[in-house]
Design a protein around this motif. Sequence first.
Motif, PDB file in Angstrom:
ATOM      1  N   TRP A 398       2.157  17.551  -1.968  1.00 26.30           N
ATOM      2  CA  TRP A 398       3.606  17.423  -1.890  1.00 26.30           C
ATOM      3  C   TRP A 398       4.057  16.196  -2.674  1.00 26.30           C
ATOM      4  N   SER A 399       5.302  16.219  -3.063  1.00 32.49           N
ATOM      5  CA  SER A 399       5.890  15.018  -3.652  1.00 32.49           C
ATOM      6  C   SER A 399       6.096  13.989  -2.542  1.00 32.49           C
ATOM      7  N   MET A 400       6.272  12.733  -2.922  1.00 32.63           N
ATOM      8  CA  MET A 400       6.486  11.681  -1.932  1.00 32.63           C
ATOM      9  C   MET A 400       7.748  11.951  -1.121  1.00 32.63           C
ATOM     10  N   GLU A 401       8.803  12.431  -1.778  1.00 28.81           N
ATOM     11  CA  GLU A 401      10.060  12.693  -1.075  1.00 28.81           C
ATOM     12  C   GLU A 401       9.885  13.791  -0.032  1.00 28.81           C
ATOM     13  N   THR A 402       9.184  14.867  -0.401  1.00 29.97           N
ATOM     14  CA  THR A 402       8.947  15.956   0.546  1.00 29.97           C
ATOM     15  C   THR A 402       8.118  15.478   1.729  1.00 29.97           C
ATOM     16  N   LEU A 403       7.131  14.667   1.452  1.00 31.84           N
ATOM     17  CA  LEU A 403       6.260  14.159   2.506  1.00 31.84           C
ATOM     18  C   LEU A 403       7.043  13.285   3.486  1.00 31.84           C
ATOM     19  N   ILE A 404       7.879  12.391   2.966  1.00 31.13           N
ATOM     20  CA  ILE A 404       8.655  11.497   3.823  1.00 31.13           C
ATOM     21  C   ILE A 404       9.660  12.292   4.649  1.00 31.13           C
ATOM     22  N   ASN A 405      10.325  13.250   4.011  1.00 30.51           N
ATOM     23  CA  ASN A 405      11.307  14.070   4.728  1.00 30.51           C
ATOM     24  C   ASN A 405      10.650  14.864   5.857  1.00 30.51           C
ATOM     25  N   THR A 406       9.490  15.459   5.558  1.00 29.32           N
ATOM     26  CA  THR A 406       8.780  16.244   6.569  1.00 29.32           C
ATOM     27  C   THR A 406       8.304  15.366   7.714  1.00 29.32           C
ATOM     28  N   LEU A 461       9.408   3.301   2.306  1.00 26.73           N
ATOM     29  CA  LEU A 461       8.147   3.832   1.792  1.00 26.73           C
ATOM     30  C   LEU A 461       8.181   4.185   0.307  1.00 26.73           C
ATOM     31  N   ALA A 462       9.354   4.452  -0.238  1.00 26.91           N
ATOM     32  CA  ALA A 462       9.429   4.885  -1.637  1.00 26.91           C
ATOM     33  C   ALA A 462       9.989   3.823  -2.576  1.00 26.91           C
ATOM     34  N   GLU A 463      10.598   2.751  -2.025  1.00 33.38           N
ATOM     35  CA  GLU A 463      11.219   1.753  -2.896  1.00 33.38           C
ATOM     36  C   GLU A 463      10.736   0.330  -2.639  1.00 33.38           C
ATOM     37  N   HIS A 464      10.377   0.013  -1.412  1.00 29.83           N
ATOM     38  CA  HIS A 464       9.926  -1.345  -1.109  1.00 29.83           C
ATOM     39  C   HIS A 464       8.638  -1.638  -1.886  1.00 29.83           C
ATOM     40  N   PRO A 465       8.579  -2.741  -2.648  1.00 34.72           N
ATOM     41  CA  PRO A 465       7.422  -2.991  -3.524  1.00 34.72           C
ATOM     42  C   PRO A 465       6.093  -3.104  -2.800  1.00 34.72           C
ATOM     43  N   THR A 466       6.113  -3.499  -1.528  1.00 36.55           N
ATOM     44  CA  THR A 466       4.865  -3.589  -0.770  1.00 36.55           C
ATOM     45  C   THR A 466       4.465  -2.231  -0.210  1.00 36.55           C
ATOM     46  N   TYR A 467       5.367  -1.585   0.516  1.00 35.34           N
ATOM     47  CA  TYR A 467       5.005  -0.343   1.211  1.00 35.34           C
ATOM     48  C   TYR A 467       4.882   0.851   0.266  1.00 35.34           C
ATOM     49  N   LEU A 468       5.470   0.757  -0.914  1.00 37.55           N
ATOM     50  CA  LEU A 468       5.291   1.803  -1.915  1.00 37.55           C
ATOM     51  C   LEU A 468       3.815   1.970  -2.265  1.00 37.55           C
ATOM     52  N   ARG A 469       3.074   0.887  -2.166  1.00 32.39           N
ATOM     53  CA  ARG A 469       1.653   0.912  -2.522  1.00 32.39           C
ATOM     54  C   ARG A 469       0.814   1.715  -1.523  1.00 32.39           C
ATOM     55  N   LEU A 470       1.385   2.022  -0.361  1.00 35.15           N
ATOM     56  CA  LEU A 470       0.691   2.889   0.581  1.00 35.15           C
ATOM     57  C   LEU A 470       0.370   4.224  -0.072  1.00 35.15           C
ATOM     58  N   PHE A 471       1.315   4.746  -0.843  1.00 30.04           N
ATOM     59  CA  PHE A 471       1.104   6.032  -1.519  1.00 30.04           C
ATOM     60  C   PHE A 471       0.428   5.860  -2.870  1.00 30.04           C
ATOM     61  N   THR A 472       0.953   4.943  -3.680  1.00 32.33           N
ATOM     62  CA  THR A 472       0.509   4.864  -5.066  1.00 32.33           C
ATOM     63  C   THR A 472      -0.889   4.291  -5.227  1.00 32.33           C
ATOM     64  N   GLN A 473      -1.333   3.456  -4.279  1.00 31.69           N
ATOM     65  CA  GLN A 473      -2.614   2.796  -4.477  1.00 31.69           C
ATOM     66  C   GLN A 473      -3.619   3.034  -3.351  1.00 31.69           C
ATOM     67  N   TYR A 474      -3.149   3.388  -2.163  1.00 32.01           N
ATOM     68  CA  TYR A 474      -4.098   3.554  -1.058  1.00 32.01           C
ATOM     69  C   TYR A 474      -4.387   5.019  -0.772  1.00 32.01           C
ATOM     70  N   LEU A 475      -3.381   5.781  -0.433  1.00 30.88           N
ATOM     71  CA  LEU A 475      -3.606   7.162  -0.011  1.00 30.88           C
ATOM     72  C   LEU A 475      -4.047   8.060  -1.153  1.00 30.88           C
ATOM     73  N   GLN A 476      -3.433   7.910  -2.323  1.00 30.24           N
ATOM     74  CA  GLN A 476      -3.703   8.851  -3.400  1.00 30.24           C
ATOM     75  C   GLN A 476      -4.588   8.307  -4.496  1.00 30.24           C
ATOM     76  N   SER A 477      -4.918   7.008  -4.448  1.00 27.70           N
ATOM     77  CA  SER A 477      -5.778   6.443  -5.486  1.00 27.70           C
ATOM     78  C   SER A 477      -7.032   5.810  -4.931  1.00 27.70           C
ATOM     79  N   GLY A 478      -7.197   5.830  -3.589  1.00 27.99           N
ATOM     80  CA  GLY A 478      -8.379   5.208  -3.000  1.00 27.99           C
ATOM     81  C   GLY A 478      -8.119   3.765  -2.671  1.00 27.99           C
ATOM     82  N   GLU A 479      -8.806   3.263  -1.669  1.00 32.24           N
ATOM     83  CA  GLU A 479      -8.575   1.910  -1.170  1.00 32.24           C
ATOM     84  C   GLU A 479      -8.819   0.852  -2.218  1.00 32.24           C
ATOM     85  N   ALA A 480      -9.796   1.083  -3.129  1.00 33.63           N
ATOM     86  CA  ALA A 480     -10.119   0.063  -4.116  1.00 33.63           C
ATOM     87  C   ALA A 480      -8.948  -0.215  -5.032  1.00 33.63           C
ATOM     88  N   GLY A 481      -7.974   0.712  -5.075  1.00 35.24           N
ATOM     89  CA  GLY A 481      -6.815   0.479  -5.917  1.00 35.24           C
ATOM     90  C   GLY A 481      -5.924  -0.636  -5.425  1.00 35.24           C
TER      91      GLY A 481
END
Length: 512
Positions: A398-406, A461-481
């Motif tokens: 899913w896209s990030m927006e769909t995931l957050i809405n759901t 979750l989609a705009e805050h520079p810290t919490y955005l990384r939950l999706f872009t670097q942790y969940l979908q890119s692996g913890e090492a990101g």
Amino acid sequence: MDPPGSQDPAQLYPHPFVHELKLTTAQKIRGAVLGAVLFPVRVALAALFFLIMWPIASLRLAGLSAEEQARPVSGWRRWVFHTPVLLLSRAVFFSLGFLWVRVKGRQAGPCEAPLLAVAPHSSFLDILVLVPTGLATVVSRSENTKLPVIGALLKFNQAVLVNRTDPQSRRQCVTQLKERLTSKGYWPQILIFPEGTTTNGKALIKFKPGAFMAGVPVQPVLLHYPNTLDTVRWTWKGTSWVRALWNTTSQFYTNITVEYLPVYTPSEQEKTDPTLYADNVQKLMAQALGVPATDYVMESRVPVRKLGRLSLPPEPPAKEALHLLQLTGVSDMAAIVNLMIDSCHSDQDGWISSDQLTTLLGLTDRQTATKICDIYTKSEQVDLRQLALSLAAVSGVWSMETLINTAFTLHDGGSKGYLTAAELGDLLGALVGCSQPQAAQLHREMSSRGQPSQVDLKMLLAEHPTYLRLFTQYLQSGEAGLTATTPQTNGMTDSRCRTKQNGIVSSNKKAD
């Protein structure tokens, strides 16, 4: 930016809580032969020296009233008992194979630096650092005073005691630390291991801010074990403490280096922000060690990494669940996720047993469903909302927006248009795959202008520079990101800048 081709050290060492000593066959044979001789002899000698220390340590405070024991020992009681205990302490570690202790740098006095911060914390054997520091005062769990020998030594040391499970005790500990650290040399130096637990030394975990609340200068102290075999380390997983002791005592000798860094004087900003102060000392020490400064901490005896108010396991649990489903032949993850979401909408409770999960997903093997449940809850049940959302997050169906809405729709009980603190905690726990102890605090920060709505959740979750990384670097890119040295903000805004480009806020004694 890192130079092309460079590799983030955090990628080499996913997290610092695992250490397994790998030995060759020859090293195993050598260790078995030497250990059979050296281990019993050395442990017996160490025990003997401890037993000799016991009555000497007990006599130091004998006959003193509670009021007198609340003041630092001075006069004849200090010089009569201090030197014998110091020498016997050195004899304990000499007998265990620490024949030499190399010291680099100069130890500052208690007026110059009331606090000594020691890292990395690798083992129970690190307590050897007390010898070259002149038996500095330590902070210890109050229940340790009931142990034979150890209890007497803690009383001798006039240690600061704390019951970690009692909030009142923790507050009293902080108050006592402040009183001693700001006594201008009246009390001896206090030595702390600010990581609060042992690691493999490949990275520094987040420093606890308690002792930094006093806002006094600190002297960082580095511990090095420059040996061919890294035998001393004892971590959350891997080599046990018994095996670490066996491996260490079965060597002819073990090297240790205690390195004193220059005294760090906090800036005015750091004096008012102990977390910032602790973070900057951590970064300074990590830089001197040549290792990453990470946001890992231990919560309820489980290692997690901090991302703002979120607690992230070393690896998203959903990744393992996704792998298990793929092993069973599941290829259309989008269909599986949609199936689970539809079931969530029809079942208000959301909890499902392993048998029900097997039927819902059409699995041929019940064991797979049982393993998936165990990943999340250590039982044979799982919150289907958590399973569906976390799988959707790591698989990227899913896209990030769909995931957050759901996620908002599933957790907005009664379709009232906002989330309570408990609902926000459940939502974030569902996305990450584990409970979030600081969700209530995050909810309070989000509620400064009213109860958090769906729009507020998107902004977080989609705009805050810290919490955005939950999706872009942790969940979908692996913890090492998650770059180990990138600082995190704890609150909802980035108005307070915590670091300069080099990752360390300059104090009034440091250049950029």
